[in-house]
Design a protein around this motif. Structure first.
Motif, mmCIF file in Angstrom:
data_model
loop_
_atom_site.group_PDB
_atom_site.id
_atom_site.type_symbol
_atom_site.label_atom_id
_atom_site.label_comp_id
_atom_site.label_asym_id
_atom_site.label_seq_id
_atom_site.Cartn_x
_atom_site.Cartn_y
_atom_site.Cartn_z
ATOM 1 N N THR A 1 0.853 -1.186 0.000
ATOM 2 C CA THR A 1 0.000 0.000 0.000
ATOM 3 C C THR A 1 0.889 1.236 0.000
ATOM 4 N N PHE A 2 0.305 2.385 -0.312
ATOM 5 C CA PHE A 2 1.092 3.626 -0.284
ATOM 6 C C PHE A 2 1.622 3.889 1.120
ATOM 7 N N VAL A 3 0.851 3.516 2.132
ATOM 8 C CA VAL A 3 1.305 3.692 3.515
ATOM 9 C C VAL A 3 2.608 2.919 3.742
ATOM 10 N N GLU A 4 2.699 1.728 3.179
ATOM 11 C CA GLU A 4 3.891 0.909 3.362
ATOM 12 C C GLU A 4 5.120 1.487 2.661
ATOM 13 N N ILE A 5 4.915 2.187 1.566
ATOM 14 C CA ILE A 5 6.074 2.774 0.869
ATOM 15 C C ILE A 5 6.285 4.248 1.211
ATOM 16 N N LEU A 6 5.387 4.807 2.031
ATOM 17 C CA LEU A 6 5.509 6.216 2.429
ATOM 18 C C LEU A 6 6.888 6.562 2.999
ATOM 19 N N PRO A 7 7.484 5.727 3.873
ATOM 20 C CA PRO A 7 8.821 6.064 4.379
ATOM 21 C C PRO A 7 9.852 6.240 3.256
ATOM 22 N N LYS A 8 9.784 5.384 2.254
ATOM 23 C CA LYS A 8 10.715 5.495 1.124
ATOM 24 C C LYS A 8 10.437 6.761 0.313
ATOM 25 N N VAL A 9 9.173 7.061 0.098
ATOM 26 C CA VAL A 9 8.794 8.269 -0.650
ATOM 27 C C VAL A 9 9.326 9.506 0.065
ATOM 28 N N VAL A 10 9.075 9.593 1.379
ATOM 29 C CA VAL A 10 9.525 10.749 2.163
ATOM 30 C C VAL A 10 11.049 10.845 2.134
ATOM 31 N N GLU A 11 11.725 9.718 2.278
ATOM 32 C CA GLU A 11 13.191 9.706 2.241
ATOM 33 C C GLU A 11 13.715 10.260 0.911
ATOM 34 N N ILE A 12 13.111 9.837 -0.188
ATOM 35 C CA ILE A 12 13.530 10.343 -1.505
ATOM 36 C C ILE A 12 13.279 11.844 -1.598
ATOM 37 N N LEU A 13 12.069 12.273 -1.242
ATOM 38 C CA LEU A 13 11.709 13.692 -1.369
ATOM 39 C C LEU A 13 12.616 14.586 -0.528
ATOM 40 N N LEU A 14 12.986 14.112 0.653
ATOM 41 C CA LEU A 14 13.843 14.911 1.535
ATOM 42 C C LEU A 14 15.302 14.922 1.107
ATOM 43 N N SER A 15 15.708 13.991 0.271
ATOM 44 C CA SER A 15 17.123 13.915 -0.099
ATOM 45 C C SER A 15 17.468 14.772 -1.322
ATOM 46 N N TYR A 16 16.517 15.563 -1.790
ATOM 47 C CA TYR A 16 16.749 16.456 -2.925
ATOM 48 C C TYR A 16 16.467 17.897 -2.513
ATOM 49 N N ASP A 17 16.963 18.838 -3.320
ATOM 50 C CA ASP A 17 16.796 20.261 -3.000
ATOM 51 C C ASP A 17 15.322 20.670 -2.962
ATOM 52 N N TYR A 18 14.562 20.168 -3.939
ATOM 53 C CA TYR A 18 13.130 20.468 -3.961
ATOM 54 C C TYR A 18 12.394 19.451 -4.820
ATOM 55 N N VAL A 19 11.060 19.521 -4.736
ATOM 56 C CA VAL A 19 10.172 18.583 -5.417
ATOM 57 C C VAL A 19 9.211 19.372 -6.290
ATOM 58 N N ILE A 20 8.979 18.872 -7.500
ATOM 59 C CA ILE A 20 7.946 19.487 -8.333
ATOM 60 C C ILE A 20 6.933 18.431 -8.738
ATOM 61 N N ALA A 21 5.759 18.911 -9.116
ATOM 62 C CA ALA A 21 4.678 18.062 -9.621
ATOM 63 C C ALA A 21 3.777 18.973 -10.433
ATOM 64 N N TYR A 22 3.128 18.426 -11.410
ATOM 65 C CA TYR A 22 2.163 19.209 -12.180
ATOM 66 C C TYR A 22 0.895 19.286 -11.337
ATOM 67 N N ASN A 23 0.533 20.467 -10.930
ATOM 68 C CA ASN A 23 -0.536 20.715 -9.959
ATOM 69 C C ASN A 23 -0.085 20.198 -8.589
ATOM 70 N N ILE A 24 0.939 20.838 -8.081
ATOM 71 C CA ILE A 24 1.587 20.428 -6.828
ATOM 72 C C ILE A 24 0.590 20.196 -5.702
ATOM 73 N N LYS A 25 -0.401 21.053 -5.610
ATOM 74 C CA LYS A 25 -1.355 20.963 -4.500
ATOM 75 C C LYS A 25 -1.946 19.558 -4.390
ATOM 76 N N PHE A 26 -2.273 18.943 -5.517
ATOM 77 C CA PHE A 26 -2.895 17.618 -5.513
ATOM 78 C C PHE A 26 -1.970 16.583 -4.884
ATOM 79 N N GLU A 27 -0.755 16.460 -5.406
ATOM 80 C CA GLU A 27 0.187 15.474 -4.866
ATOM 81 C C GLU A 27 0.523 15.777 -3.412
#
Length: 188
Positions: free
Chosen positions: A80-106
């Motif tokens: 589930t996304f909950v199970e991979i959330l730690p990996k997602v957060v780790e990736i997002l925090l290890s970069y200068d910034y994050v972008i997404a098309y329509n950032i608010k949604f993601e």
């Protein structure tokens, strides 16, 4: 020579895209939708994460399935996304910034998952640095106040791809973002 300036450090950022069972990211409004696919690439288009996610509560999403083609059978057996959330957060925090098309949604989808299912990651997630939104950049570029779909922005810049696939959407977003940054940089 003494006049040569050192190259500035290379900017490191990631692009994220989610496919979901619907548009309701507010877990206080039932039924809340769930993340069923996530992709993250870096600024050089290296794939850092690309996976389906099984659901916790939602078992059917006919309307969303017509758009992205992902069925309940496709995600069955994946974490589930909950199970991979730690990996997602780790990736997002290890970069200068994050972008997404329509950032608010993601941003809000992930935040609500963390709040309702993994509070220990909410504080970490709140430290994620979100960059400019390519959708807003595109709307400014074309002088529109109307929401512009990713496919429209991609087509505007001559980029063709299979829309509503998380990995392909991240690549399209990266392409649009780089084009718009170059336009803004050259125009200043």
């Amino acid at each position: 020579t003494a006049d040569t300036k050192p190259e500035p450090p290379k900017e490191r950022f990631v692009v994220i895209d989610l496919e979901t069972t619907g548009l309701n990211y507010n877990f206080n409004r039932h039924p809340a939708d769930e993340i069923i696919s996530v992709a993250i690439i870096d600024q050089d288009e290296n794939v850092l994460l690309n996976t389906y996610c099984d659901t916790i509560k939602v078992k059917r999403w006919d309307e969303a399935q017509r758009i992205h083609g992902i069925s309940p059978k496709d995600v069955k057996g994946y974490p589930t996304f909950v199970e991979i959330l730690p990996k997602v957060v780790e990736i997002l925090l290890s970069y200068d910034y994050v972008i997404a098309y329509n950032i608010k949604f993601e941003k809000l989808f992930i935040q609500n998952y963390a709040y309702h299912y993994a509070r220990d990651y909410l504080l970490k997630y709140c430290k994620v640095n979100w960059g400019d939104d390519p959708m807003e950049m595109f709307m400014n570029h074309i002088g529109s106040y109307k929401f512009s779909k990713l496919e429209v922005a991609a087509r505007y810049f001559g980029y063709t791809y299979k829309a509503h696939n998380a990995l392909e959407d991240t690549k399209a977003t990266l392409h649009i973002y780089k084009k718009l940054r170059n336009i803004n940089h050259d125009g200043e």
